[in-house]
Design a protein around this motif. Structure first.
Motif, PDB file in Angstrom:
ATOM      1  N   ILE A  50     -20.802  52.508 -62.629  1.00 10.36           N
ATOM      2  CA  ILE A  50     -20.104  52.509 -61.335  1.00 10.36           C
ATOM      3  C   ILE A  50     -19.762  53.939 -60.893  1.00 10.36           C
ATOM      4  O   ILE A  50     -19.725  54.236 -59.702  1.00 10.36           O
ATOM      5  N   GLN A  51     -19.559  54.838 -61.859  1.00  7.15           N
ATOM      6  CA  GLN A  51     -19.206  56.218 -61.531  1.00  7.15           C
ATOM      7  C   GLN A  51     -20.357  56.986 -60.897  1.00  7.15           C
ATOM      8  O   GLN A  51     -20.153  58.032 -60.292  1.00  7.15           O
ATOM      9  N   VAL A  52     -21.573  56.484 -61.075  1.00  5.93           N
ATOM     10  CA  VAL A  52     -22.722  57.120 -60.429  1.00  5.93           C
ATOM     11  C   VAL A  52     -23.284  56.190 -59.350  1.00  5.93           C
ATOM     12  O   VAL A  52     -24.460  56.252 -58.992  1.00  5.93           O
ATOM     13  N   CYS A  94     -10.853  61.860 -66.909  1.00  6.36           N
ATOM     14  CA  CYS A  94     -11.956  61.052 -66.373  1.00  6.36           C
ATOM     15  C   CYS A  94     -12.808  61.914 -65.450  1.00  6.36           C
ATOM     16  O   CYS A  94     -12.267  62.671 -64.651  1.00  6.36           O
ATOM     17  N   LEU A  95     -14.114  61.791 -65.561  1.00  8.49           N
ATOM     18  CA  LEU A  95     -15.011  62.575 -64.709  1.00  8.49           C
ATOM     19  C   LEU A  95     -14.833  62.204 -63.233  1.00  8.49           C
ATOM     20  O   LEU A  95     -15.157  62.997 -62.359  1.00  8.49           O
ATOM     21  N   SER A  96     -14.292  61.009 -62.962  1.00 10.71           N
ATOM     22  CA  SER A  96     -14.076  60.579 -61.579  1.00 10.71           C
ATOM     23  C   SER A  96     -12.675  60.920 -61.070  1.00 10.71           C
ATOM     24  O   SER A  96     -12.340  60.606 -59.933  1.00 10.71           O
ATOM     25  N   HIS A 136     -11.269  52.671 -71.648  1.00  4.28           N
ATOM     26  CA  HIS A 136     -11.355  53.452 -70.409  1.00  4.28           C
ATOM     27  C   HIS A 136     -12.637  53.100 -69.643  1.00  4.28           C
ATOM     28  O   HIS A 136     -12.599  52.845 -68.440  1.00  4.28           O
ATOM     29  N   GLU A 137     -13.769  53.068 -70.356  1.00  4.51           N
ATOM     30  CA  GLU A 137     -15.055  52.817 -69.683  1.00  4.51           C
ATOM     31  C   GLU A 137     -15.177  51.367 -69.215  1.00  4.51           C
ATOM     32  O   GLU A 137     -15.716  51.103 -68.137  1.00  4.51           O
ATOM     33  N   ILE A 138     -14.668  50.441 -70.008  1.00  2.00           N
ATOM     34  CA  ILE A 138     -14.738  49.028 -69.608  1.00  2.00           C
ATOM     35  C   ILE A 138     -13.798  48.790 -68.414  1.00  2.00           C
ATOM     36  O   ILE A 138     -14.118  48.021 -67.511  1.00  2.00           O
TER      37      ILE A 138
HETATM   38 NI    NI Z   1     -13.520  57.640 -66.483  1.00  8.77          NI
END
Ligand code: NI
Length: 171
Positions: A50-52, A94-96, A136-138
């Motif tokens: 989802i982040q990409v 978080c990268l986002s 975090h990722e889930i």
């Molecule tokens: Ni994140």
């Protein structure tokens, strides 16, 4: 291979729960490879599709330190099926959610189910840092950011800062 663009808060797409992956094929393998490359370049320890900008229940993570080489994990359609205990994840990032870190309360132990990159069923326990990364990722796959798990005051301060920055950029 060029890295993918990482969406950042307050991008609305990050708030939509994703759809399960139904077909594991060469196209998906390429997506996984590009996501891994994007994560390593960022650099980050985990990245959800989802982040990409991809509406897929898929994540990659690698929690080894650089000196120890790479150990890429791929998880498709992951689900936390049991959780217990509590830990504070210190300075979670978080990268986002650029330029922001905060302590987050997480479960200490989790039991996770999903598929690996070839579609083989996986079921494993995680505790401590790997458990935090997985939670975090889930969360991302459910449209949740770690900002949602901190105090309203801290979240407001960050939101205000981002809005100010966007204004200055004329966005
Ligand atoms: Ni994140």
């Amino acid at each position: 291979m060029s890295p993918l663009e990482i969406l950042t808060f307050p991008e609305e797409f990050l708030r939509n729960p994703v759809r399960p992956v139904e077909q594991i094929d060469g196209v998906l393998q390429t997506v996984i490879d590009r996501m891994a490359e994007t994560m390593y370049q960022a650099p980050g320890v985990g990245l959800a599709a989802i982040q990409v900008g991809l509406d897929k229940s898929l994540l990659v993570y690698d929690i080894t330190s650089k000196e120890n080489g790479r150990d890429l994990h791929v998880l498709i359609n992951p689900r936390i099926i049991a959780q217990e205990g509590q830990i504070i994840s210190e300075n979670e990032g978080c990268l986002s959610v650029p330029d922001f870190r905060a302590d987050v309360q997480r479960f200490a132990h989790i039991l996770v189910e999903g598929l690996d990159r070839d579609g083989k069923p996986l079921r494993f326990e995680a505790e401590g840092f790997p458990a935090v990364v997985l939670q975090h990722e889930i969360d991302h796959l459910n449209g949740i950011l770690f900002l949602d798990r901190i105090s309203a005051l801290k979240r407001q301060l960050y939101t205000r800062r981002v809005k100010k920055q966007l204004k200055h950029q004329g966005a």
